[in-house]
Design an enzyme around this catalytic site. Structure first.
Site, mmCIF file in Angstrom:
data_model
loop_
_atom_site.group_PDB
_atom_site.id
_atom_site.type_symbol
_atom_site.label_atom_id
_atom_site.label_comp_id
_atom_site.label_asym_id
_atom_site.label_seq_id
_atom_site.Cartn_x
_atom_site.Cartn_y
_atom_site.Cartn_z
ATOM 1 N N CYS A 1 -31.290 -3.663 -43.487
ATOM 2 C CA CYS A 1 -30.203 -2.928 -42.827
ATOM 3 C C CYS A 1 -29.139 -3.876 -42.260
ATOM 4 C CB CYS A 1 -30.793 -2.076 -41.704
ATOM 5 S SG CYS A 1 -29.532 -1.295 -40.669
ATOM 6 N N TYR B 1 -20.599 2.465 -47.437
ATOM 7 C CA TYR B 1 -21.506 3.628 -47.385
ATOM 8 C C TYR B 1 -20.752 4.911 -47.728
ATOM 9 C CZ TYR B 1 -25.263 0.853 -45.430
ATOM 10 O OH TYR B 1 -26.253 -0.076 -45.267
#
Ligand SMILES: N[C@@H](CCC(=O)N[C@@H](CS)C(=O)NCC(=O)O)C(=O)O
Length: 334
Positions: free
Chosen positions: A37, A177
């Site tokens: 992440c 994203y």
């Protein structure tokens, strides 16, 4: 019952900066992260950079499975530290899923179960945002002066850093994203352009500042933030998120040199980077994007070697797609 400290039960988790009630103490905090992440990467990078690895222990979730669209049941811990290299059991509570940690802090919690999560063992509360504004300086009294003197948000660069965050975060760090998770063609078309507009602008800015860091001679939190995104760019965002108008290594010589410098010359960057976790997380946990969960072998190498120390020798690159150039022009005035 213990309580979360910020906006309990909001739909998107806990927000806000870490308050004074989180004073630095050895072994008081536990950090839950995933090595895949980029947001958790920022915190783990700082943990290595500032020599906090013994003061703040971490537990590392598996890179997949992720859970359903609502995030249920979400990230899980391996059954043992041997199950997946680099992933660890929950060293603090011995739980099997990360969501159980959120519920320990708030039985009514309704947000997502995301990493990073900082657990305070004293108050049994947790915090997930703004670690980058707290971690770099919070422990300065407990570490050697040389490490304490590293400031990622120094007074004389604060306004520059803030103005960079304003376009780098939305267009690049979360921009990838927005393009990658686009539900349809139109949304993808709209969202992929700002990613490269921001990269074009950043390429010129880093060149103008002369390296080796984004703002010149000093490493700041902008380097940490952008590193966590660009080290994933050619590796996963190009193919998996379809951000393929260009790659860092072929189209952005200045950013590529900066990235190589970070990876090869800054030990905290390399130590906090795990390409297996990164590649397998994206490609094996987004079932709708990659239903067969096949992880591509390339690119190879993960990060090229050979950092050019004479920045003046570099040639500024960029992507010349007309919409990207148009977007970049708009950014100049931001
Ligand atoms: N609030 C977090 C969000 C970080 C985040 O989005 N983490 C992702 C992994 S990169 C996650 O854990 N997602 C799980 C989910 O949303 O269900 C932050 O910005 O620090």
């Amino acid at each position: 019952m213990s309580k979360p400290i910020h906006n309990p039960g909001t739909a998107d988790g806990w927000h806000g900066s870490i308050p004074a009630s989180f004073p630095a103490e050895p072994a008081r905090y536990h950090l839950y992260i995933g090595l895949f992440c980029p947001f958790a990467h920022r915190a783990n990078f700082v943990r290595h950079l500032k020599g906090l690895t013994d003061l703040i222990n971490v537990s590392v979730v598996m890179p997949y499975p992720k859970g359903d669209a609502k995030g249920w049941p979400g990230w899980r811990f391996p059954a043992s530290n041997d199950e997946y290299p680099g992933a660890t059991v929950d060293k603090l509570h011995g739980e099997d899923y990360l969501h159980k940690i959120y519920f320990r802090a708030d039985t009514e919690y309704k947000g997502r179960y995301s990493v990073p999560l900082l657990w305070d063992t004293k108050t049994e509360t947790a915090e997930s945002l703004e670690l980058l504004r707290w971690l770099p300086s919070a422990f300065n009294d407990l570490i050697p002066p040389k490490l304490a003197s590293i400031s990622l948000y120094p007074d004389h660069l604060k306004s520059k850093i803030d103005s960079l965050h304003a376009w780098i975060n939305p267009h690049l760090c979360t921009g990838v994203y927005k393009a990658g998770f686009a539900p349809d063609q139109e949304t993808y078309n709209k969202n992929v352009v700002p990613v490269f507009g921001a990269l074009n602008k950043l390429e010129k800015l880093v060149y103008a500042n002369g390296g080796p860091f984004i703002l010149g001679s000093e490493m700041t939190e902008i380097d940490v933030t952008v590193y966590a995104t660009l080290v994933r760019f050619d590796t996963v965002y190009v193919q998996h998120f379809k951000c393929n108008l260009g790659t860092i290594r072929h189209d952005y010589p200045v950013l590529s040199n900066w990235l190589k410098g970070m990876y090869w010359d800054v030990p905290a960057a390399r130590e906090s980077t795990d390409f297996k976790h990164i590649k397998e997380n994206y490609t094996k946990s987004h079932y709708d994007i990659n239903p067969k969960a096949i992880t591509p072998l390339g690119p190879y190498p993960d990060v090229e070697e050979g950092v050019e120390q004479e920045w003046a020798k570099l040639k500024v690159g960029g992507v010349e797609h007309p919409e990207v150039l148009e977007f970049e022009k708009g950014l100049k005035n931001e």
